[in-house]
Write a protein that holds these residues in place. Sequence first.
Motif, PDB file in Angstrom:
ATOM      1  N   ILE A 131      65.930 165.492  70.311  1.00 45.12           N
ATOM      2  CA  ILE A 131      64.500 165.430  70.624  1.00 45.12           C
ATOM      3  C   ILE A 131      64.019 163.981  70.590  1.00 45.12           C
ATOM      4  O   ILE A 131      63.303 163.534  71.487  1.00 45.12           O
ATOM      5  CB  ILE A 131      63.685 166.321  69.662  1.00 45.12           C
ATOM      6  N   TYR A 150      65.115 162.152  73.687  1.00 37.29           N
ATOM      7  CA  TYR A 150      64.315 162.518  74.859  1.00 37.29           C
ATOM      8  C   TYR A 150      62.894 161.956  74.768  1.00 37.29           C
ATOM      9  O   TYR A 150      62.327 161.544  75.783  1.00 37.29           O
ATOM     10  CB  TYR A 150      64.287 164.034  75.052  1.00 37.29           C
ATOM     11  N   GLN A 151      62.322 161.943  73.582  1.00 36.48           N
ATOM     12  CA  GLN A 151      60.976 161.374  73.436  1.00 36.48           C
ATOM     13  C   GLN A 151      60.966 159.901  73.836  1.00 36.48           C
ATOM     14  O   GLN A 151      60.026 159.432  74.482  1.00 36.48           O
ATOM     15  CB  GLN A 151      60.467 161.557  72.007  1.00 36.48           C
ATOM     16  N   ILE A 163      61.147 159.816  77.633  1.00 35.49           N
ATOM     17  CA  ILE A 163      59.874 160.237  78.221  1.00 35.49           C
ATOM     18  C   ILE A 163      58.836 159.127  78.076  1.00 35.49           C
ATOM     19  O   ILE A 163      58.058 158.872  79.004  1.00 35.49           O
ATOM     20  CB  ILE A 163      59.404 161.563  77.590  1.00 35.49           C
ATOM     21  N   SER A 164      58.822 158.447  76.944  1.00 38.43           N
ATOM     22  CA  SER A 164      57.881 157.334  76.744  1.00 38.43           C
ATOM     23  C   SER A 164      58.123 156.226  77.761  1.00 38.43           C
ATOM     24  O   SER A 164      57.173 155.696  78.352  1.00 38.43           O
ATOM     25  CB  SER A 164      58.004 156.778  75.328  1.00 38.43           C
ATOM     26  N   ASP A 218      52.698 162.252  77.333  1.00 35.32           N
ATOM     27  CA  ASP A 218      52.238 163.524  76.791  1.00 35.32           C
ATOM     28  C   ASP A 218      53.095 164.670  77.345  1.00 35.32           C
ATOM     29  O   ASP A 218      54.126 164.451  77.986  1.00 35.32           O
ATOM     30  CB  ASP A 218      50.753 163.725  77.101  1.00 35.32           C
ATOM     31  N   ARG A 219      52.636 165.870  77.113  1.00 37.68           N
ATOM     32  CA  ARG A 219      53.374 167.051  77.574  1.00 37.68           C
ATOM     33  C   ARG A 219      53.532 167.065  79.099  1.00 37.68           C
ATOM     34  O   ARG A 219      54.570 167.440  79.620  1.00 37.68           O
ATOM     35  CB  ARG A 219      52.670 168.319  77.085  1.00 37.68           C
ATOM     36  N   ARG A 220      52.504 166.642  79.826  1.00 36.05           N
ATOM     37  CA  ARG A 220      52.600 166.589  81.284  1.00 36.05           C
ATOM     38  C   ARG A 220      53.716 165.632  81.710  1.00 36.05           C
ATOM     39  O   ARG A 220      54.495 165.940  82.610  1.00 36.05           O
ATOM     40  CB  ARG A 220      51.275 166.175  81.902  1.00 36.05           C
ATOM     41  N   ALA A 230      56.336 164.854  79.990  1.00 33.97           N
ATOM     42  CA  ALA A 230      57.602 165.502  79.640  1.00 33.97           C
ATOM     43  C   ALA A 230      57.979 166.562  80.680  1.00 33.97           C
ATOM     44  O   ALA A 230      59.143 166.653  81.091  1.00 33.97           O
ATOM     45  CB  ALA A 230      57.512 166.125  78.251  1.00 33.97           C
ATOM     46  N   MET A 231      56.987 167.350  81.127  1.00 34.66           N
ATOM     47  CA  MET A 231      57.274 168.382  82.138  1.00 34.66           C
ATOM     48  C   MET A 231      57.668 167.740  83.473  1.00 34.66           C
ATOM     49  O   MET A 231      58.566 168.234  84.159  1.00 34.66           O
ATOM     50  CB  MET A 231      56.075 169.313  82.306  1.00 34.66           C
ATOM     51  N   SER A 257      61.309 168.158  85.186  1.00 37.72           N
ATOM     52  CA  SER A 257      61.351 168.677  86.560  1.00 37.72           C
ATOM     53  C   SER A 257      62.161 167.767  87.471  1.00 37.72           C
ATOM     54  O   SER A 257      62.947 168.248  88.303  1.00 37.72           O
ATOM     55  CB  SER A 257      59.929 168.825  87.109  1.00 37.72           C
TER      56      SER A 257
END
Length: 187
Positions: free
Chosen positions: A111, A114-115, A118-119, A130-132, A134-135, A139
């Motif tokens: 995790i 991945y964080q 994503i950052s 944020d969650r968006r 990450a999604m 995707s």
Amino acid sequence: MTRNSLLAAAREEFAAYGIAGARVDRIAANAGVSKERIYGHFGSKDKLFEAALAEAQAEYQTKFGSPGDDPLEYVGRIYDVHHSHPQLLRLLLWEALHHGDEALPEADARIANYQDKISKFAASLGIPADRRAAMLFVSLIGLAAWTAAVPQTTQLMLAAMPEAGEPDMRDMVLELAAGILDRERAT
């Protein structure tokens, strides 16, 4: 040396047969050691799988690199690595089938990794991590990896279609990813 040989043999075996179908005696034979050495080093077949997957992930992290400043180039790298070296993707698919919805071993470290990605990805787009974000990241990775995950489906769908003048699959994936990224930057 024995541990490395065992992990290399285990990665091949698990990628081909999954956790349930892999045979410890084949792994031992391919590594040139006794089955007892596997249990001495790893304790169980599940622990051997976890170690083989962790080693594969570390190796692939080098190949994938960081999302950096160009997320589209990163999507291309994901596509290229999964198509030229599908072993990690196969191991991840077997892990998903084996564990289902239960908690994964070493989830916290994964995790955190991945964080971080994503950052960096969100920063390259100038959006919040944020969650968006990450999604969106997941995707795009899915888009890049899907045809390597199910190559037979891609082959069947494209079998009767003419190729002349059409982009190849990688170009199509990048075209779609570029559109998604452009839309995200505009919002």
